[in-house]
Scaffold this active site. Structure first.
Site, PDB file in Angstrom:
ATOM      1  CG  PHE A 146      -1.804   1.252   1.226  1.00  0.00           C
ATOM      2  CD1 PHE A 146      -2.942   1.312   0.433  1.00  0.00           C
ATOM      3  CD2 PHE A 146      -1.471   2.366   1.997  1.00  0.00           C
ATOM      4  CE1 PHE A 146      -3.740   2.461   0.414  1.00  0.00           C
ATOM      5  CE2 PHE A 146      -2.273   3.516   1.976  1.00  0.00           C
ATOM      6  CZ  PHE A 146      -3.408   3.554   1.183  1.00  0.00           C
ATOM      7  CG  ASP A 231       5.551   3.632   1.906  1.00  0.00           C
ATOM      8  OD1 ASP A 231       5.610   4.249   2.993  1.00  0.00           O
ATOM      9  OD2 ASP A 231       4.522   3.573   1.212  1.00  0.00           O
ATOM     10  CE  LYS A 260      -0.790   5.603   8.043  1.00  0.00           C
ATOM     11  NZ  LYS A 260      -0.487   5.177   6.680  1.00  0.00           N
TER      12      LYS A 260
END
Ligand SMILES: *Cc1c(COP(=O)(O)O)cnc(C)c1O
Length: 414
Positions: A146, A231, A260
């Site tokens: 993702f 990532d 995040k």
């Protein structure tokens, strides 16, 4: 009969969100306040938060140093555009380059979200390739990865079937099975300029990469002049104990994406690249109105400084995350209702066994009713991403609650 008769009091008082676009299945709770590990709903009910807004609020809710940085900055200067120097940006970039650790002259670009950090990393890889990999443009990513919701990041996400409804996607991406070194070897051919991987696949259920897989990825990328992009949007900022999760594996990526946990709830992202790769960008190649503004930089800098200074019961954050994460995995495994418990630090996935009396969404909802917030992925996986200040005491409370809920539903069904 009034349709609302069957609803609980709390559901009757939830905002109706008539004009909010319907893209999220929401939990039946309106949260109004948070402090540390705790959240409070509109009726004053307390929850222990084992999700931290999807791995964002690592320092816990309303961290005083972060709140102070935000409110102080808000009173001084909020936005001027990237045409100007501002306080904190340079120091924040220094810190991120230091945490990246693989190049003393690494460069940082600030964006507003994870998906934008990925977009920037992809653009940098393509620009780098124009000089370093003539006539090649393919970027390889892993199946079930993702990377975000914008077109580039979505096209890079290894679930093309799911994204078919948005076709045509951005071309130039190829997908390869995760943790399969042989498949990776075959996939990294002449046309490939970059490989992008998560160290732990988060959204698909918390699946850590094996050491052998990342070793192979690193080796082939070096030998074949392919950029290795990691990532770290979910795994970074101490989530796994280390500032970035790739550090557990001893690899040296060329570019990483972060977001995040970086602003402890203030929206911001960044991508960090080795100097020689970042040099491919010239002024004007990439940009942003909001990214790296005064508020974001002040808050992210305060967040990183807070992590450096933070110790919980005199244990530094890195060790604390490792110890509590290990304890949580042990206790989850002992429960008997999970087949497999996995993850690093406080990024934990647990798969329910076939004879578990509840599905993952049903367990999530029951836990929420009892004041514990966790995440469910599919029908069988529970994901925990608590604030990193979580202690064994919170883990014990969660385990006791899962035990009680599972026992109750066994009695009901027998
Ligand atoms: C959350 C996430 C993203 C997307 O970040 P947004 O801020 O939601 O755009 C990308 N990659 C990974 C690994 C993520 O966990």
């Amino acid at each position: 009969m009034n349709m609302n008769d069957t609803k609980t009091i709390s559901e009757n008082t939830l905002p109706d969100e008539h004009h909010v676009m319907d893209t999220f299945a929401r939990m039946g709770v309106e949260l109004v306040r948070g402090e540390g590990m705790e959240l409070f709903d509109a009726e004053g009910k307390r929850y222990y938060d084992f999700l931290s807004g999807i791995g964002v609020v690592g320092l816990g809710h309303s961290n005083p140093a972060v709140v102070k940085a935000l409110t102080d900055q808000a009173q001084k200067l909020t936005h001027v555009s990237n045409f100007f120097y501002i306080e904190h940006r340079s120091e924040l970039a220094d810190k991120l380059a230091e945490l990246f650790g693989v190049d003393a002259n690494a460069k940082v670009f600030f964006a507003n979200s994870g998906t934008e950090a990925v977009e920037g990393a992809l653009k940098l890889a393509r620009k780098w390739a124009r000089e370093n990999k003539k006539n090649a443009h393919t970027i390889v990513t892993a199946r079930n990865s993702f990377h975000g919701r914008t077109f580039g990041a979505m096209s890079a996400t290894g679930q093309p079937e799911r994204n078919d409804v948005f076709a045509p996607l951005v071309p130039g991406f190829e997908f390869v099975a995760f943790n399969d070194s042989e498949a990776l070897d075959a996939a990294l051919g002449d046309k490939v300029i970059a490989l992008m991987l998560e160290v732990i696949q988060g959204e698909s259920g918390v699946w850590p990469a094996t050491q052998e897989y990342l070793d192979s990825a690193q080796k082939w990328c070096k030998e074949r002049n392919i950029l290795l992009i990691i990532d770290e949007i979910q795994t970074g900022i101490y989530r796994t104990g280390e500032p970035f999760a790739f550090e557990h594996y001893g690899i040296e990526p060329d570019i990483i994406a972060s977001a995040k946990g970086l602003g402890n709830g203030f929206p911001l992202g960044a991508f960090i690249a080795k100097d020689e790769v970042a040099a491919a960008f010239a002024p004007g190649d990439h940009g942003t109105t909001f990214g790296g503004g005064p508020l974001a930089c002040a808050v992210a800098l305060a967040t990183l400084k807070e992590y450096e200074a933070l110790s919980i019961d005199e244990v530094p954050i890195k060790e604390h995350v490792t110890t509590v994460g290990t304890y949580a995995k042990e206790r989850l495994s002992e429960l008997g209702c999970f087949d497999q418990v996995r993850g690093i630090g406080l990024m934990i996935g647990a798969t329910l066994s076939e004879n578990a009396p509840l599905s993952a969404p049903a367990l999530r909802d029951a836990l929420c009713d009892h004041g514990f917030i966790v995440n469910a992925i599919g029908d069988t996986i529970i994901r925990l991403l608590p604030p990193l200040i979580c202690t064994n005491m919170h883990i014990d409370a969660l385990i006791d609650e899962i035990y009680a809920i599972m026992n109750d539903s066994r009695e009901e069904t027998s």
